[in-house]
Each structure stands twice: as structure tokens, then as C-alpha cells.
Write a protein that holds these residues in place. Structure first.
Motif, PDB file in Angstrom:
ATOM      1  N   GLN A  81       1.832   0.185  13.859  1.00 42.01           N
ATOM      2  CA  GLN A  81       3.248   0.428  14.094  1.00 42.01           C
ATOM      3  C   GLN A  81       3.982  -0.900  13.955  1.00 42.01           C
ATOM      4  N   MET A  82       4.924  -0.934  13.051  1.00 41.58           N
ATOM      5  CA  MET A  82       5.657  -2.169  12.757  1.00 41.58           C
ATOM      6  C   MET A  82       7.125  -1.961  13.088  1.00 41.58           C
ATOM      7  N   ASN A  83       7.617  -2.717  14.053  1.00 45.30           N
ATOM      8  CA  ASN A  83       9.013  -2.646  14.475  1.00 45.30           C
ATOM      9  C   ASN A  83       9.706  -3.976  14.186  1.00 45.30           C
ATOM     10  N   SER A  84      11.010  -3.945  14.214  1.00 45.53           N
ATOM     11  CA  SER A  84      11.817  -5.162  14.005  1.00 45.53           C
ATOM     12  C   SER A  84      11.365  -5.905  12.756  1.00 45.53           C
ATOM     13  N   LEU A  85      11.215  -5.169  11.688  1.00 43.63           N
ATOM     14  CA  LEU A  85      10.690  -5.763  10.451  1.00 43.63           C
ATOM     15  C   LEU A  85      11.636  -6.808   9.884  1.00 43.63           C
ATOM     16  N   LYS A  86      11.028  -7.822   9.284  1.00 47.76           N
ATOM     17  CA  LYS A  86      11.757  -8.938   8.691  1.00 47.76           C
ATOM     18  C   LYS A  86      11.428  -9.028   7.196  1.00 47.76           C
ATOM     19  N   PRO A  87      12.295  -9.632   6.420  1.00 49.30           N
ATOM     20  CA  PRO A  87      11.980  -9.783   4.991  1.00 49.30           C
ATOM     21  C   PRO A  87      10.646 -10.489   4.757  1.00 49.30           C
ATOM     22  N   GLU A  88      10.275 -11.394   5.646  1.00 46.96           N
ATOM     23  CA  GLU A  88       9.004 -12.104   5.460  1.00 46.96           C
ATOM     24  C   GLU A  88       7.785 -11.240   5.759  1.00 46.96           C
ATOM     25  N   ASP A  89       8.001 -10.020   6.229  1.00 47.01           N
ATOM     26  CA  ASP A  89       6.893  -9.077   6.406  1.00 47.01           C
ATOM     27  C   ASP A  89       6.554  -8.357   5.104  1.00 47.01           C
ATOM     28  N   THR A  90       7.351  -8.583   4.075  1.00 47.77           N
ATOM     29  CA  THR A  90       7.098  -7.948   2.784  1.00 47.77           C
ATOM     30  C   THR A  90       5.756  -8.396   2.227  1.00 47.77           C
ATOM     31  N   ALA A  91       4.914  -7.428   1.901  1.00 44.56           N
ATOM     32  CA  ALA A  91       3.567  -7.715   1.420  1.00 44.56           C
ATOM     33  C   ALA A  91       2.864  -6.402   1.106  1.00 44.56           C
ATOM     34  N   VAL A  92       1.693  -6.530   0.489  1.00 43.88           N
ATOM     35  CA  VAL A  92       0.781  -5.400   0.407  1.00 43.88           C
ATOM     36  C   VAL A  92      -0.106  -5.468   1.650  1.00 43.88           C
ATOM     37  N   TYR A  93      -0.180  -4.359   2.341  1.00 47.39           N
ATOM     38  CA  TYR A  93      -0.959  -4.288   3.580  1.00 47.39           C
ATOM     39  C   TYR A  93      -2.266  -3.542   3.319  1.00 47.39           C
ATOM     40  N   TYR A  94      -3.342  -4.151   3.791  1.00 45.21           N
ATOM     41  CA  TYR A  94      -4.674  -3.596   3.606  1.00 45.21           C
ATOM     42  C   TYR A  94      -5.344  -3.390   4.965  1.00 45.21           C
ATOM     43  N   CYS A  95      -6.138  -2.351   5.060  1.00 50.69           N
ATOM     44  CA  CYS A  95      -6.994  -2.250   6.239  1.00 50.69           C
ATOM     45  C   CYS A  95      -8.430  -2.527   5.805  1.00 50.69           C
ATOM     46  N   SER A  96      -9.206  -2.991   6.757  1.00 52.63           N
ATOM     47  CA  SER A  96     -10.606  -3.276   6.479  1.00 52.63           C
ATOM     48  C   SER A  96     -11.418  -3.038   7.728  1.00 52.63           C
ATOM     49  N   THR A  97     -12.674  -2.736   7.522  1.00 56.11           N
ATOM     50  CA  THR A  97     -13.598  -2.617   8.631  1.00 56.11           C
ATOM     51  C   THR A  97     -14.906  -3.288   8.237  1.00 56.11           C
ATOM     52  N   THR A  98     -15.560  -3.885   9.213  1.00 57.34           N
ATOM     53  CA  THR A  98     -16.813  -4.590   8.962  1.00 57.34           C
ATOM     54  C   THR A  98     -17.934  -3.859   9.676  1.00 57.34           C
ATOM     55  N   ILE A  99     -18.919  -3.461   8.875  1.00 59.52           N
ATOM     56  CA  ILE A  99     -20.088  -2.755   9.390  1.00 59.52           C
ATOM     57  C   ILE A  99     -21.285  -3.658   9.180  1.00 59.52           C
ATOM     58  N   PHE A 100     -21.759  -4.216  10.267  1.00 59.89           N
ATOM     59  CA  PHE A 100     -22.815  -5.240  10.225  1.00 59.89           C
ATOM     60  C   PHE A 100     -22.342  -6.392   9.352  1.00 59.89           C
ATOM     61  N   VAL A 101     -22.903  -6.615   8.191  1.00 59.38           N
ATOM     62  CA  VAL A 101     -22.503  -7.750   7.358  1.00 59.38           C
ATOM     63  C   VAL A 101     -21.645  -7.329   6.171  1.00 59.38           C
ATOM     64  N   SER A 102     -21.306  -6.052   6.077  1.00 58.03           N
ATOM     65  CA  SER A 102     -20.524  -5.558   4.937  1.00 58.03           C
ATOM     66  C   SER A 102     -19.101  -5.252   5.355  1.00 58.03           C
ATOM     67  N   SER A 103     -18.156  -5.676   4.520  1.00 59.87           N
ATOM     68  CA  SER A 103     -16.752  -5.387   4.765  1.00 59.87           C
ATOM     69  C   SER A 103     -16.246  -4.385   3.738  1.00 59.87           C
ATOM     70  N   TYR A 104     -15.431  -3.473   4.214  1.00 54.43           N
ATOM     71  CA  TYR A 104     -14.872  -2.434   3.358  1.00 54.43           C
ATOM     72  C   TYR A 104     -13.355  -2.524   3.435  1.00 54.43           C
ATOM     73  N   TRP A 105     -12.718  -2.356   2.283  1.00 57.09           N
ATOM     74  CA  TRP A 105     -11.270  -2.508   2.181  1.00 57.09           C
ATOM     75  C   TRP A 105     -10.648  -1.278   1.536  1.00 57.09           C
ATOM     76  N   GLY A 106      -9.437  -0.990   1.931  1.00 59.11           N
ATOM     77  CA  GLY A 106      -8.669   0.038   1.257  1.00 59.11           C
ATOM     78  C   GLY A 106      -7.958  -0.542   0.052  1.00 59.11           C
ATOM     79  N   GLN A 107      -7.175   0.312  -0.603  1.00 59.68           N
ATOM     80  CA  GLN A 107      -6.507  -0.104  -1.838  1.00 59.68           C
ATOM     81  C   GLN A 107      -5.173  -0.793  -1.572  1.00 59.68           C
ATOM     82  N   GLY A 108      -4.690  -0.692  -0.351  1.00 58.78           N
ATOM     83  CA  GLY A 108      -3.445  -1.352   0.022  1.00 58.78           C
ATOM     84  C   GLY A 108      -2.232  -0.447  -0.089  1.00 58.78           C
ATOM     85  N   THR A 109      -1.214  -0.775   0.693  1.00 55.46           N
ATOM     86  CA  THR A 109       0.055  -0.060   0.629  1.00 55.46           C
ATOM     87  C   THR A 109       1.187  -1.085   0.692  1.00 55.46           C
TER      88      THR A 109
END
Length: 115
Positions: A81-109
Motif C-alpha cells: 500500500q503506497m500513500n502520499s506518493l511522490k514523483p521520486e517514487d516513479t519506478a518499475v516495482y518488483y516483488c521477490s521471494t527467497t527460498i533457501f538460496v534461490s530468489s524468484y522475481w516477478g515481471q514488474g509493474t
């Protein structure tokens, strides 16, 4: 096969709000630490917020007090949840999770904060 799919990005005016979603398949996000990261044009990817399997959250200083990370175990989804957004928050946002030693990423939004 672990897959993460982000959604919820868009164009918003400064001071506005957005809620990003990260839906997972192939694993249960409640077992692992999951994070939101962002990358602006010409900048390195940076961590924005993270939530542990126990539900503890941490945030980058730049978003503390404005962003909130949460998880819905029944939906196997992590939110930002992102409130009080600022122009400097502009970016591609990715989520990731780490399972043991492997990291998994989404495609971004894409999140664009502009008047």
C-alpha cells in the motif's frame, strides 16, 4: 515452478495512493521473506519493503510512514500500500521471494507519479 505476478501499477498524481499486489504460485509466501523492490530509469534496483514469514516488516527510509507491506496467506498474495506518493517514487516495482538460496522475481509493474 515458482511464479510471482505483480499488478496494481499505474499513473497517479502526487499525493495519491496505489496498492500493488504480488500473487504467487508454486510456493506459499507465508513460509518465506518476500520483498518489494523498485528500479527507476538510470538507477540501481533498491529494496522498498520486506515482510518475513513471521510477519515482521521493514522499510527503506525513503518510504517509511508512507508505504505498508502486508500479506494475505489465504490468497497467497503480498501487498504494498503506497500513500502520499511522490514523483521520486516513479519506478518499475518488483516483488521477490527467497527460498533457501534461490530468489524468484516477478515481471514488474510500472508506477508513475506525475501531475
Amino acid at each position: 515452478q515458482v511464479q510471482l505476478v505483480e499488478s496494481g501499477g499505474g499513473l497517479v498524481q502526487p499525493g495519491g495512493s496505489l496498492r500493488l499486489s504480488c500473487a504467487a504460485s508454486g510456493t506459499s509466501l507465508s513460509k518465506w521473506t518476500t520483498g518489494w523492490h523498485r528500479q527507476a530509469p538510470g538507477k540501481q534496483r533498491e529494496m522498498v519493503a520486506g515482510i518475513t514469514s513471521g510477519g515482521s516488516a521493514n522499510y527503506a527510509d525513503s518510504v517509511k510512514g508512507r508505504f505498508t507491506i502486508s500479506r494475505d496467506n489465504a490468497k497467497n498474495t503480498v501487498y504494498l500500500q503506497m500513500n502520499s506518493l511522490k514523483p521520486e517514487d516513479t519506478a518499475v516495482y518488483y516483488c521477490s521471494t527467497t527460498i533457501f538460496v534461490s530468489s524468484y522475481w516477478g515481471q514488474g509493474t510500472q508506477v508513475t507519479v506525475s501531475s
